[in-house]
Enzyme design. Structure first.
Site, mmCIF file in Angstrom:
data_model
loop_
_atom_site.group_PDB
_atom_site.id
_atom_site.type_symbol
_atom_site.label_atom_id
_atom_site.label_comp_id
_atom_site.label_asym_id
_atom_site.label_seq_id
_atom_site.Cartn_x
_atom_site.Cartn_y
_atom_site.Cartn_z
ATOM 1 N N GLY A 103 -51.931 -52.239 83.696
ATOM 2 C CA GLY A 103 -50.808 -52.599 84.558
ATOM 3 C C GLY A 103 -50.818 -54.087 84.867
ATOM 4 N N CYS A 104 -49.897 -54.509 85.731
ATOM 5 C CA CYS A 104 -49.752 -55.936 86.043
ATOM 6 C C CYS A 104 -50.787 -56.355 87.077
ATOM 7 C CB CYS A 104 -48.351 -56.222 86.553
ATOM 8 S SG CYS A 104 -47.090 -56.067 85.303
ATOM 9 N N VAL A 105 -52.026 -56.423 86.675
ATOM 10 C CA VAL A 105 -53.066 -56.816 87.632
ATOM 11 C C VAL A 105 -53.758 -58.104 87.173
ATOM 12 C CG1 VAL A 105 -53.520 -54.527 88.512
ATOM 13 C CG2 VAL A 105 -54.750 -55.336 86.503
ATOM 14 N N TYR B 310 -42.166 -50.925 81.677
ATOM 15 C CA TYR B 310 -42.416 -51.701 80.462
ATOM 16 C C TYR B 310 -41.480 -51.306 79.320
ATOM 17 C CZ TYR B 310 -46.840 -53.213 82.663
ATOM 18 O OH TYR B 310 -47.796 -53.733 83.490
#
Lengths: 105, 533, 307
Positions: A103-105, B310
């Protein structure tokens, strides 16, 4: 999938150097993974961090929040970086045999 | 040294089609004027032997090399089958018209190349021209979809339809950030970035090829566990509890996040990555909404606590599945609107792209948090002291929110109000440059891809940030890049670490809500702590 | 024969244009993919959109036709985007395109003059008022059109041949297309200078053409060649990427500026619902369409994770 050998054990890792099969983790594996992070020996503090991560991951299937890690181990973030120079996510989690955070981490 | 590439040689096997020499990179402004980038970490020989990595200095997809010529042929044929499906209305009604228009009208004038940060910062490497990958697909299109036969070679040019072509083209589709700055400058209206996206889509939807960060560990994980981070609803609630506690301690304002409140006005959806990596962001949101007396809630439904989608970057089916879950959660709670947190692609996915997917009672109004925040800041409900933000601040425009949605001013009007030393980067607004992490690159770093993200795709943004603070050379003076997007923040974090920019320039980064909270007089001073981590 | 050829070319031109417009216009409504600035928006000045307003769906939208014209007119007439983003190309591209616009005007003047002549209006250097104006307008526009088109195309061709990047991207047809325009300009100029400096012969031809006098004598020699070539070019353009002279409308209005909002019960929603019923044939493991599942089926099912 790449693999690397340290001493007498061979570990499969992904493109980022994280364990491909986290369930195969043990203390020896931790030492081997630590060597890829430039950490040659694991002190008591290292183990405290690694074991915390390991327990959390086994329980929740995901890495803990960094702040939570600091609070519950009592290590300020700076100490975490001192222990694992590439930081909690890329360094400590890797040694604890967690898969790469997603994920966006 | 870079050399001119022809289109035809794309299909001819070679060890490496294009390379960016460190000397080709454009020098950075001070204090990096004498800085030399480290050489590329060479891909390991075993990697080169087993995977397709003959495009450039890096590799993202690591496609295994086919074992036989027959397998190569089968894969290439499958690609052609997918290409044909891409141009049928049943399989691609979602983008057929813009795709056909962009396929058939390019004058190959190369105007768009000079708008592309990847091409420019690579020192002008032909392989990164927005036109290069598009031209290959165009030639394949005229030959294999329009069935132009041999004549298509004369009218539209040739390129061989080999496995090498396919393997390189898939990889090359992931050297574009999908920022669409190129499309903005096209004199005709052609969109070569869309073509990169459609190549990705063809490969995902037909061949099942996509980066694991987007597919397996992205949309698939989100659809099964609930979040791309791997957090299920119990973990996310537990983490938010922790954030509430932490924030209450830090700010002196007692905080309790709202979960699954039926009939709330606002369903706030964060990019779940914020909760793990930048917890002060969801914390600050909660604090502001509470202080402003907004009726709000978070949702613990599958995927509804993670605004990530996404699918936007590579797959229409996955896109629709996730958009649907977001809308269904809102419908279940009966909220008046969904508000997108500080995540660029969540904004665009939910508000723009999903607009023609969600119908009937699933078409619930969706709004940007920037707009809601401006309303709150203007309402006077928060007591704000801008002098608490008295340090240089610049704003990064997430492409998805700005160029692709036209939300330009609300975030600026907030900054002008609360940050006395706010200054713009050049260019900014709809003409901004991508952070270099766009379309999911910020979460990809396997092999040496992170190096490419720093040296090539992220270089323009770093340059812009340095220029914006050129009048403040003292590294002891903290400077703040406000980047209201999780993906951009991830990229900027990596850029600052790569260049040691915190130590050398005093650069820090974060979101918008953190600055608002830092200015709130009800909050203990020093919310923003530039000395910590 | 020449008359029939011109009519034929005109018909081909129209048929191809109509076919292409129809093909583009009947494609399914696609997902929104706009790009800011969107010219009809209130805040187009800085690229702002209706999303900048709180509760935007409750607000009446003000879109401005004038705003679109403010972008379209300089774009069409002056090629503003090329001027702004690729100046060196503009020095070649603008004369070429402006030459083509003048060419269209030239044809209009010839046809207009032909029709006027049929009604007995005398056109020439010594004719009174309107005839005099038509004479000079046609002459100035005609030579300017041929000159600019030829020079522009020559500039573009030289650029395409000498710039290694452009050369890498060019197909045989790209050179051919430019050569065609250069040849047309040369033939036109030679014809005019040697035998039709006042375009009298051309006007007589367009008069017969407009009034359908197919038995009138058709011009031969250079002028005949000029007419034949121009007609062939006209028929050829819409079949190539040069069709952008009309498809550009779609690129702007159906893509870049298409920010129409889907509302419950709207005709747009109706189209989307019917398209969501299309059958899917994508074969990757997480879709497995096989022409059995519709988009709704695909969107509402949970994909099986890989074993």
């Amino acid at each position: 999938m790449a693999s690397f050998t340290h001493g007498n054990i061979t570990i499969e890792v992904d493109e980022d150097g994280f364990m491909a099969q986290p369930e195969k983790w043990n203390n020896e594996v931790a030492l081997a993974l630590a060597s890829t992070e430039g950490v040659t020996a694991l002190s008591e503090d290292h183990w405290k961090l690694v074991n915390y991560l390991r327990d959390y991951y086994t329980k929740f299937g995901v890495a803990p929040m960094i702040r939570k890690l600091c609070k519950e181990t009592g290590f300020p973030l700076k100490t975490v970086y001192d222990l694992f120079p590439s930081g909690p996510a890329k360094g400590a989690c890797k040694v604890a045999g967690l898969p790469k955070p997603t994920g966006c981490v | 040294m870079k050399r001119h590439l022809t289109i035809e040689e794309f299909s001819r096997p070679s060890e490496q089609l294009a390379r960016v020499d460190i000397e080709d990179l454009i020098p950075l402004p001070p204090p990096y004027d004498g800085y030399k980038e480290p050489e590329w970490t060479r891909l390991k020989d075993e990697k080169r032997a087993s995977c397709e990595c003959s495009l450039d200095d890096t590799v993202l997809l690591s496609l295994p090399k086919p074992k036989s010529l027959r397998e190569e042929r089968e894969l290439a044929d499958k690609f052609v089958a997918g290409l044909q499906k891409l141009f049928t209305k049943e399989n691609n009604w979602t983008f057929l018209q813009p795709l056909v228009l962009s396929m058939e009208h390019c004058a190959k004038c190369q105007t768009c190349s000079d708008a592309c940060h990847v091409f420019l910062e690579s020192g002008g490497n032909d392989v990164y021209r927005p036109t290069y990958r598009a031209e290959i697909l165009r030639r394949l299109y005229y030959r294999h979809v329009r069935e132009g036969g041999l004549l298509s070679g004369l009218t539209h040019g040739r390129v061989g339809m080999t496995w090498t072509t396919v393997a390189r083209l898939i990889e090359l589709a992931y050297r574009c950030n999908l920022c669409r700055r190129c499309a903005q400058t096209c004199p005709i209206g052609v969109d070569n970035a869309l073509i990169a996206r459609e190549i990705r889509k063809l490969c995902s939807q037909e061949l099942g090829i996509a980066p694991k960060e987007l597919h397996e560990k992205g949309t698939m994980l989100q659809l099964s566990v609930g979040s791309t981070t791997g957090m299920n609803s119990l973990v996310v609630k537990d983490n938010m509890d922790f954030i509430d506690e932490d924030m209450s301690e830090k700010t002196g304002v007692k905080l309790q996040s709202k979960w699954d409140v039926e009939g709330a006005d606002v369903l706030l959806i964060h990019n779940a990555g914020e909760i793990l990596a930048w917890p002060e962001n969801p914390g600050a949101f909660a604090l502001i909404l509470e202080a402003a007396g907004i009726s709000w809630t978070l949702s613990s439904e599958l995927a509804a606590y993670d605004g990530v989608n996404y699918g936007l970057f590579y797959d229409d089916a996955q896109f629709a599945r996730i958009a649907l879950l977001h809308a269904q959660a809102a419908k279940k709670l009966g909220v008046k609107k969904i508000v997108a947190g500080e995540c660029g692609h969540e904004h665009k996915a939910l508000m723009v792209i999903a607009d023609r997917v969600l119908t009937g009672d699933l078409n619930i109004p969706r709004e940007s948090s920037f707009v809601l925040l401006e309303e709150i800041v203007n309402s006077g409900k928060l007591k704000l002291d801008p002098s608490r933000n008295n340090f240089p601040v610049t704003l990064h425009d997430p492409c998805n929110v700005v160029r692709l949605m036209g939300i330009v001013e609300p975030q600026r009007r907030i900054l002008r109000k609360i940050a006395p030393q706010f200054r713009e980067m050049e260019p900014h607004g709809v003409d901004n440059y991508c952070c270099g992490g766009g379309s999911g690159f910020a979460i990809m770093s396997g092999n040496n891809f992170a190096e490419w993200r720093m040296k090539v795709s992220g270089r323009r943004k770093f340059r812009q940030i340095l220029e914006a603070f050129r009048d403040e050379p003292d590294p002891a003076q903290p400077k703040y890049v406000c980047a209201p997007c999780s993906n951009c923040k991830g990229q900027i974090r990596d850029l600052f670490a790569h260049y040691g920019a915190k130590e050398k320039v005093g650069l820090h980064y974060g979101g918008l809500v953190e600055l608002i909270v830092n200015a709130m007089t009800d909050v203990k001073p020093g919310f923003m702590d530039f000395d910590a981590g | 024969m020449l008359y029939r050829f011109v009519y034929g070319a005109l018909i081909v031109f129209l048929v191809v244009v109509i076919e292409r417009v129809a093909r583009l216009a009947t494609l399914p409504v696609h997902l929104r993919w706009e790009l800011y600035p969107v010219a009809h928006e209130e805040n187009a000045r800085y690229g702002g959109s209706f999303f900048e307003h709180l509760d935007w769906w409750k607000r009446k939208r003000n879109t401005s036709m004038l705003g679109e014209l403010k972008v379209m007119v300089p774009e069409i007439v002056l090629l503003k985007a090329v001027h702004e983003h690729n100046r060196s190309l503009w020095y070649r591209s603008f004369p070429f395109h402006f030459g083509l616009y003048l060419m269209a005007l030239f044809v209009a003047l010839l046809v207009g003059g032909g029709v006027a002549q049929a009604f007995g209006v005398e056109i020439g250097a010594s004719a009174p008022s309107i005839g005099l104006a038509l004479h000079w307008a046609t002459k100035v526009v005609g030579f300017a059109a041929l000159g600019l088109m030829g020079l522009g195309a020559l500039g573009l061709l030289v650029r395409r041949l000498t710039d290694p990047t452009l050369r890498a991207f060019s197909a045989t047809a790209d050179y051919f297309n430019l050569l065609v325009f250069i040849a047309l300009a040369v033939v036109g100029l030679v014809a005019s200078i040697t035998s039709d400096v006042d375009f009298v012969e051309l006007r007589r031809f367009t008069q017969s053409l407009a009034t359908v006098h197919l038995d009138a004598p058709a011009p031969g020699g250079w002028v005949g060649a000029e007419i034949a070539m121009a007609s062939a070019v006209l028929a050829y353009i819409p079949a190539t990427h040069m069709s952008h002279f009309f498809t550009k409308w779609f690129m702007y209005h159906s893509v870049r500026w298409d920010d129409r909002v889907n509302t419950v019960g709207s005709p747009l929603e109706g189209r989307i619902v019917s398209q969501l019923g299309y059958k899917v044939d994508w074969s990757a493991a997480h879709i497995q369409g096989g022409n059995r599942k519709s988009w709704v089926d695909v969107a509402t099912e949970k994909p099986e994770p890989k074993p």
